[in-house]
Scaffold this active site. Structure first.
Site, PDB file in Angstrom:
ATOM      1  N   HIS A  20       0.840  -1.199   0.000  1.00  0.00           N
ATOM      2  CA  HIS A  20       0.000   0.000   0.000  1.00  0.00           C
ATOM      3  C   HIS A  20       0.877   1.252   0.000  1.00  0.00           C
ATOM      4  CE1 HIS A  20       0.839   0.552   4.233  1.00  0.00           C
ATOM      5  NE2 HIS A  20       0.206  -0.565   4.585  1.00  0.00           N
ATOM      6  N   HIS A  23       4.050   1.479   2.302  1.00  0.00           N
ATOM      7  CA  HIS A  23       5.227   0.735   1.828  1.00  0.00           C
ATOM      8  C   HIS A  23       5.891   1.506   0.679  1.00  0.00           C
ATOM      9  CE1 HIS A  23       2.385  -2.638   3.138  1.00  0.00           C
ATOM     10  NE2 HIS A  23       3.319  -2.584   4.075  1.00  0.00           N
ATOM     11  N   CYS A 128       0.912 -11.538  22.236  1.00  0.00           N
ATOM     12  CA  CYS A 128      -0.061 -11.042  21.256  1.00  0.00           C
ATOM     13  C   CYS A 128       0.145 -11.832  19.975  1.00  0.00           C
ATOM     14  CB  CYS A 128       0.115  -9.546  20.996  1.00  0.00           C
ATOM     15  SG  CYS A 128      -0.894  -8.996  19.589  1.00  0.00           S
ATOM     16  N   CYS A 131       0.973  -9.610  16.863  1.00  0.00           N
ATOM     17  CA  CYS A 131       2.363  -9.127  16.768  1.00  0.00           C
ATOM     18  C   CYS A 131       3.362 -10.272  16.798  1.00  0.00           C
ATOM     19  CB  CYS A 131       2.709  -8.205  17.942  1.00  0.00           C
ATOM     20  SG  CYS A 131       1.685  -6.757  18.062  1.00  0.00           S
ATOM     21  N   CYS A 145      -2.882  -4.805  23.600  1.00  0.00           N
ATOM     22  CA  CYS A 145      -1.787  -4.587  22.655  1.00  0.00           C
ATOM     23  C   CYS A 145      -1.997  -3.238  21.961  1.00  0.00           C
ATOM     24  CB  CYS A 145      -1.775  -5.722  21.624  1.00  0.00           C
ATOM     25  SG  CYS A 145      -0.891  -5.269  20.135  1.00  0.00           S
ATOM     26  N   HIS A 148      -2.940  -3.924  18.158  1.00  0.00           N
ATOM     27  CA  HIS A 148      -4.117  -4.707  17.780  1.00  0.00           C
ATOM     28  C   HIS A 148      -5.339  -4.442  18.645  1.00  0.00           C
ATOM     29  CE1 HIS A 148      -0.801  -6.811  15.791  1.00  0.00           C
ATOM     30  NE2 HIS A 148      -1.682  -7.011  14.846  1.00  0.00           N
ATOM     31  N   LYS A 297      -6.198   6.322   9.950  1.00  0.00           N
ATOM     32  CA  LYS A 297      -5.214   5.270   9.752  1.00  0.00           C
ATOM     33  C   LYS A 297      -5.728   4.352   8.637  1.00  0.00           C
ATOM     34  CE  LYS A 297      -2.792   1.885  12.417  1.00  0.00           C
ATOM     35  NZ  LYS A 297      -2.525   1.130  13.581  1.00  0.00           N
ATOM     36  N   LYS A 300      -8.380  -1.908   6.353  1.00  0.00           N
ATOM     37  CA  LYS A 300      -9.301  -2.591   5.442  1.00  0.00           C
ATOM     38  C   LYS A 300     -10.744  -2.297   5.802  1.00  0.00           C
ATOM     39  CE  LYS A 300      -6.789  -6.627   3.870  1.00  0.00           C
ATOM     40  NZ  LYS A 300      -6.463  -7.975   4.297  1.00  0.00           N
TER      41      LYS A 300
HETATM   42  N1  MSP Z   1       8.345  -7.246   8.372  1.00  0.00           N
HETATM   43  C1  MSP Z   1       8.464  -6.166   9.265  1.00  0.00           C
HETATM   44  C2  MSP Z   1       9.765  -5.427   9.062  1.00  0.00           C
HETATM   45  C3  MSP Z   1      10.999  -6.262   9.201  1.00  0.00           C
HETATM   46  S1  MSP Z   1      12.433  -5.348   8.836  1.00  0.00           S
HETATM   47  C4  MSP Z   1      13.675  -6.321   9.308  1.00  0.00           C
HETATM   48  C5  MSP Z   1       7.323  -5.193   9.034  1.00  0.00           C
HETATM   49  N2  MSP Z   1       6.709  -5.250   7.855  1.00  0.00           N
HETATM   50  S2  MSP Z   1       5.474  -4.328   7.386  1.00  0.00           S
HETATM   51  O1  MSP Z   1       5.012  -4.867   6.134  1.00  0.00           O
HETATM   52  O2  MSP Z   1       4.518  -4.208   8.427  1.00  0.00           O
HETATM   53  O3  MSP Z   1       6.110  -2.951   7.071  1.00  0.00           O
HETATM   54  C6  MSP Z   1       6.252  -1.947   8.037  1.00  0.00           C
HETATM   55  C7  MSP Z   1       6.850  -0.749   7.355  1.00  0.00           C
HETATM   56  O4  MSP Z   1       6.064  -0.384   6.205  1.00  0.00           O
HETATM   57  C8  MSP Z   1       6.896   0.502   8.197  1.00  0.00           C
HETATM   58  O5  MSP Z   1       7.977   0.540   9.084  1.00  0.00           O
HETATM   59  C9  MSP Z   1       6.992   1.544   7.108  1.00  0.00           C
HETATM   60  O6  MSP Z   1       8.270   1.543   6.559  1.00  0.00           O
HETATM   61  C10 MSP Z   1       5.997   1.017   6.089  1.00  0.00           C
HETATM   62  N3  MSP Z   1       4.637   1.436   6.421  1.00  0.00           N
HETATM   63  C11 MSP Z   1       3.575   0.627   6.670  1.00  0.00           C
HETATM   64  N4  MSP Z   1       2.479   1.407   6.875  1.00  0.00           N
HETATM   65  C12 MSP Z   1       2.810   2.698   6.775  1.00  0.00           C
HETATM   66  C13 MSP Z   1       2.104   3.911   6.809  1.00  0.00           C
HETATM   67  N5  MSP Z   1       0.804   3.974   7.013  1.00  0.00           N
HETATM   68  N6  MSP Z   1       2.807   5.043   6.601  1.00  0.00           N
HETATM   69  C14 MSP Z   1       4.142   5.052   6.358  1.00  0.00           C
HETATM   70  N7  MSP Z   1       4.829   3.919   6.314  1.00  0.00           N
HETATM   71  C15 MSP Z   1       4.219   2.734   6.578  1.00  0.00           C
HETATM   72  O7  MSP Z   1       7.057  -4.411   9.926  1.00  0.00           O
END
Ligand code: MSP
Length: 533
Positions: A20, A23, A128, A131, A145, A148, A297, A300
């Site tokens: 999304h 990312h 949790c 998490c 949590c 969650h 935020k 879904k």
């Molecule tokens: N798999 C773990 C990370 C392991 S790194 C060794 C993880 N994955 S995640 O898919 O949840 O990705 C989290 C990251 O995605 C956040 O730290 C950020 O970089 C990005 N983001 C996810 N949602 C976001 C927003 N709503 N806004 C900005 N960045 C976000 O955690």
């Protein structure tokens, strides 16, 4: 002299759902930083990838009636395919299911186990499932949590623990003596304040009776390792730790891009894991805030999870990259709405930059049939027509901000210069000068300065909008054959546009977007299909 090195990473993303906007932001931010460092003379390595083990993935796969591996293959592909769409140029894409990665995780676990920092113990704690980790009482909100919103389950089982507590004082000292270790400062303070309380040892195993989708502990075949222990290691396994050439060259010149949600694993577990394994500590973390969509935020259930592919198709890749970098103050949260992206495109890109570009090119076509004339140094001095010190100021301000990942300020420095150029046109009134033959040398000097100014702008926007940078440079006859960008040092040389070069008639850089919100803009393509540069 050997070239300076810089290693950038994004988090490796979970493959339990498709990518999304959030990312996409982190990947673009790391790409912008990488391109900027290249302009600053660094050799870079940029890593991203997917995190594929753990309960989350098992559950998502079950919901789709498929195996975790098949599910991970499918979603990982979506993350990989997104990168060229966003014009993100990573050097490597790692998956935690890669055999080489699995070997390195086992090597590091064995190393820490052999040194005595991993022990076996029975434990009762608050777990949790969302998490996939145990919580300490003080980390919960109202007993729930924080991510969650559900009360964790009390679990009692025997597990392996990593002696993090032993390294607490060392870590506090490391953070305090390396002020850039965690940037921006609010996150550094957040971690230091968390570290005021005693750190508990970390449970780094999960019994196979509960979870099999993970990496088996090298010292106990009945357990897999905790998903974070596996995931964090990607940053060194991707470089071929311990003997790989890339590891030797790029570690520990590392800045990890992460959002605020994962500063604890990155700022606490990871440095301690490195320390315990005898690996040098990475340079630091660049922590950004969260993107909300229309003030909420992304979730879904609200139905506001924004697809970066649709936004890119709707507005064009450079406009999307520009918007993300301009709108978010790095470290703070930001808000995405169709109205704000449209207004940024119209005001900043179509009006400020696009109009300046077409204004200058049209004047040069009108007055000199497109031919670039030179500047007369005497006239320039006498009439104070030089723009070169404004350009130097813009380059300096841009550099200072970009080094700290203050992307919005870096862009601000370019736009400040654009505004100076627009005012320069208004105050020097080329259209009035063009009426008298005697004024032609003044007009030539003015246009030459403006064209040079466009050159500087075209170079500075490169990390943020590589396609537009290239388009402007082609027009100005200064396309770089092999690299595609100019170093900051090269940009600084005033007077590079060749005299006698014929500038074409302007082609619009950014068409204005009408604000008709009745149409779902994300799904209505506005731009030509994107070809990665
Ligand atoms: N798999 C773990 C990370 C392991 S790194 C060794 C993880 N994955 S995640 O898919 O949840 O990705 C989290 C990251 O995605 C956040 O730290 C950020 O970089 C990005 N983001 C996810 N949602 C976001 C927003 N709503 N806004 C900005 N960045 C976000 O955690």
């Amino acid at each position: 002299m050997t070239q300076k090195k810089q290693f950038f990473t994004t988090p490796i993303y979970y493959v339990n759902a498709k990518p999304h906007l959030g990312h996409a932001y982190t990947s673009i931010a790391a790409d912008v930083a990488t391109r900027f460092k290249q302009m600053d003379g660094y050799e870079t390595f940029f890593l991203t990838g997917t995190d594929e083990h753990g309960d989350k993935i098992v559950q998502a796969a079950q919901a789709q009636e498929t195996t975790p591996k098949a599910y991970a293959d499918k979603i990982s592909k979506l993350f990989q395919n997104l990168l060229p769409i966003l014009n993100v140029k990573n050097n490597h894409f790692i998956r935690t299911t890669d055999p080489d990665h699995i070997t390195v995780v086992k090597t590091i676990l064995s190393k820490i186990y052999d040194s005595g920092d991993i022990y076996f113990s029975s434990y009762e704690g608050l777990y949790c499932f969302g998490c996939e980790r145990f919580y300490q009482e003080r980390e919960l909100f109202d007993g729930k949590c924080p991510d969650h919103g559900v009360a964790p389950t009390v679990i009692k089982e025997s597990n392996y623990f990593f002696r993090m507590s032993k390294y607490q004082e060392w870590l506090i000292n490391h953070i305090k003596t390396n002020p850039d270790f965690i940037r921006p400062a609010q996150y550094r303070n957040e971690l230091l304040s968390f570290l005021k309380e005693p750190l508990e040892d970390l449970c780094i195993s999960r019994p196979k009776s509960r979870l099999t989708w993970g990496i088996t502990l090298p010292f106990d075949k009945d357990y897999v390792t905790y998903v974070w222990f596996d995931a964090l290691v990607n940053y060194v396994s991707a470089l071929g730790y311990p003997d790989g050439e890339l590891f030797k060259q790029f570690w520990p010149t590392t800045r990890h891009f992460v959002a605020k949600d994962i500063i604890k694993p990155h700022g606490i577990f990871w440095p301690i894991m490195l320390k315990a394994a005898g690996i040098p500590i990475y340079d630091g973390l660049n922590v950004h805030g969260f993107w909300n969509v229309k003030g909420s935020k992304m979730s879904k259930s609200i139905g506001n999870v924004t697809d970066p592919v649709k936004v890119t198709n709707g507005y064009g890749v450079d406009s999307f990259r520009y918007f993300l970098m301009r709108e978010m103050v790095f470290g703070l949260d930001a808000n995405f709405t169709e109205e704000t992206i449209i207004s940024r495109i119209n005001a900043d890109l179509a009006n400020d930059l696009g109009n300046l570009f077409s204004r200058i090119l049209s004047m040069n076509t009108r007055y000199f049939k497109g031919v670039v004339k030179g500047a007369d140094k005497n006239i320039e001095k006498e009439k104070k027509l030089s723009l070169s010190s404004d350009a130097s100021q813009a380059i300096d301000d841009f550099k200072k901000a970009m080094e700290l990942c203050e992307f919005n300020k870096g862009i601000g420095a370019i736009w400040q210069f654009i505004s100076i150029m627009n005012k320069y046109i208004d105050s020097n009134k080329p259209w009035a000068l063009a009426k008298e033959n005697a004024n032609i040398p003044i007009l030539e000097t003015i246009l030459y300065n403006l064209i040079e100014g466009l050159r500087v702008v075209s170079c500075l926007i490169y990390p943020i909008m590589p396609q537009t940078s290239l388009k402007m440079q082609k027009t100005l006859g200064m396309e770089k054959e092999n690299k595609g960008f100019y170093t900051l040092k090269e940009v600084s040389d005033w007077g590079q546009i060749k005299k006698g070069w014929i500038l074409p008639k302007p082609d619009s850089l950014f068409p204005r977007i009408d604000g008709d919100k009745s149409k779902p803009r994300e799904t209505a393509p506005q731009t030509k299909p994107f070809k990665p540069d």
